[in-house]
Design a protein around this motif. Structure first.
Motif, mmCIF file in Angstrom:
data_model
loop_
_atom_site.group_PDB
_atom_site.id
_atom_site.type_symbol
_atom_site.label_atom_id
_atom_site.label_comp_id
_atom_site.label_asym_id
_atom_site.label_seq_id
_atom_site.Cartn_x
_atom_site.Cartn_y
_atom_site.Cartn_z
ATOM 1 N N VAL A 121 -40.937 -38.645 -77.102
ATOM 2 C CA VAL A 121 -41.441 -39.210 -75.838
ATOM 3 C C VAL A 121 -41.251 -40.719 -75.800
ATOM 4 O O VAL A 121 -40.842 -41.294 -74.774
ATOM 5 C CB VAL A 121 -42.926 -38.835 -75.649
ATOM 6 N N LYS A 122 -41.527 -41.371 -76.906
ATOM 7 C CA LYS A 122 -41.365 -42.826 -76.979
ATOM 8 C C LYS A 122 -39.919 -43.222 -76.742
ATOM 9 O O LYS A 122 -39.631 -44.170 -76.013
ATOM 10 C CB LYS A 122 -41.838 -43.330 -78.336
ATOM 11 N N LEU A 147 -42.437 -34.826 -68.850
ATOM 12 C CA LEU A 147 -42.273 -33.601 -69.628
ATOM 13 C C LEU A 147 -42.821 -32.490 -68.743
ATOM 14 O O LEU A 147 -44.033 -32.325 -68.602
ATOM 15 C CB LEU A 147 -43.049 -33.670 -70.946
ATOM 16 N N GLN A 192 -50.562 -35.807 -73.656
ATOM 17 C CA GLN A 192 -50.874 -36.606 -72.477
ATOM 18 C C GLN A 192 -51.957 -37.635 -72.794
ATOM 19 O O GLN A 192 -51.887 -38.789 -72.346
ATOM 20 C CB GLN A 192 -51.336 -35.695 -71.330
ATOM 21 N N LEU A 224 -37.406 -32.148 -70.101
ATOM 22 C CA LEU A 224 -37.645 -33.582 -70.189
ATOM 23 C C LEU A 224 -36.772 -34.241 -69.130
ATOM 24 O O LEU A 224 -35.547 -34.093 -69.150
ATOM 25 C CB LEU A 224 -37.302 -34.104 -71.590
ATOM 26 N N VAL A 239 -47.159 -35.782 -68.799
ATOM 27 C CA VAL A 239 -46.960 -34.352 -68.988
ATOM 28 C C VAL A 239 -47.342 -33.675 -67.677
ATOM 29 O O VAL A 239 -48.477 -33.803 -67.221
ATOM 30 C CB VAL A 239 -47.831 -33.796 -70.129
ATOM 31 N N PHE A 288 -45.005 -42.452 -68.461
ATOM 32 C CA PHE A 288 -44.829 -41.081 -68.949
ATOM 33 C C PHE A 288 -45.984 -40.194 -68.520
ATOM 34 O O PHE A 288 -47.146 -40.605 -68.538
ATOM 35 C CB PHE A 288 -44.720 -41.055 -70.472
ATOM 36 N N THR A 325 -41.002 -41.077 -66.861
ATOM 37 C CA THR A 325 -40.385 -40.001 -67.631
ATOM 38 C C THR A 325 -41.381 -38.841 -67.618
ATOM 39 O O THR A 325 -42.586 -39.056 -67.790
ATOM 40 C CB THR A 325 -40.114 -40.454 -69.069
ATOM 41 N N LYS A 384 -44.190 -37.088 -80.288
ATOM 42 C CA LYS A 384 -44.541 -38.447 -79.853
ATOM 43 C C LYS A 384 -43.350 -39.389 -79.980
ATOM 44 O O LYS A 384 -43.133 -40.251 -79.111
ATOM 45 C CB LYS A 384 -45.721 -38.960 -80.671
ATOM 46 N N TRP A 386 -46.542 -29.998 -79.419
ATOM 47 C CA TRP A 386 -46.398 -31.228 -78.634
ATOM 48 C C TRP A 386 -47.342 -32.338 -79.074
ATOM 49 O O TRP A 386 -47.206 -33.484 -78.619
ATOM 50 C CB TRP A 386 -46.593 -30.911 -77.155
#
Length: 207
Positions: free
Chosen positions: A201-202, A90, A112, A175, A122, A120, A88, A198, A192
């Motif tokens: 993102v999770k 960003l 990050q 995203l 950034v 994940f 994933t 967070k 961010w």
């Protein structure tokens, strides 16, 4: 009469070529949409997390791959968003002359640092025109060392997003899911390093 007949044939051929090209383009677009069909579930999953410090992030109404996201890595190697398949992402576009960009870079670095993993990343792409001196100096001055170094001095990646109706200024953040499908986007800065970011993102990375 012969000349007129020749003109009609040429005209018919031109129409055929245009229609064939259009049909091929439609087929590619349809294939792209199908490849992101499952991303609709991911959009639904992250929507409750688009709040607080990341409330400006908008869920994608049509999850899709985005062609033209080309930039260079630290070693000057040509890269696309496809190089991050399985993660994933960003994706953030920034420039040293953009004050909001400068202000949010430490927060992106912190995200990050805390959330970066094999699932994940950034991906902050600098679009300053010219050499690497200004962006690298800024990153060193502000202690931004956890982000990978990505560059597009041609601004082609910004123009590609502008064509898609996703970029109106800087910073712009997307995203993308682990298959390279757009699931959310925003223009403007965000905190961010916040708990809201967070949590988003999770939810997006499924971790």
């Amino acid at each position: 009469m012969i000349a007129a007949l020749g003109g009609l044939i040429a005209g018919a051929a031109a129409v055929y070529v245009r229609e064939s090209g259009s049909g091929n383009g439609a087929a590619v677009e349809t294939a792209g949409a199908k490849s992101c069909e499952a991303a609709k579930d991911k959009v639904a999953a992250i929507t409750p997390f688009l709040k607080g410090q990341v409330a400006a992030m908008a869920p994608a109404s049509d999850p899709r791959p985005l062609p033209g996201l080309n930039f260079k890595g630290k070693d000057g190697k040509d890269m696309t968003i496809a190089d991050f398949t399985g993660k994933t992402v960003l994706l953030n576009l920034w420039a040293t002359w953009c004050v909001p960009c400068r202000e949010e870079m430490p927060a992106l670095n912190a995200l990050q640092q805390s959330a970066g993993s094999e699932k994940f990343e950034v991906v902050a792409v600098n679009i300053d025109i010219g050499g690497d001196e200004k962006p690298t100096a800024f990153l060193n001055e502000t202690g931004v060392h956890d982000l990978g170094y990505y560059r597009d001095a041609s601004m082609g990646v910004f123009n590609a997003l502008k064509t898609e109706g996703l970029a109106f200024g800087l910073p712009v953040t997307l995203l993308m899911d682990d298959k390279g499908c757009l699931i959310s986007s925003m223009n403007g800065p965000a905190a961010w390093d916040s708990e809201d970011a967070k949590a988003l993102v999770k939810a997006a990375a499924g971790s």
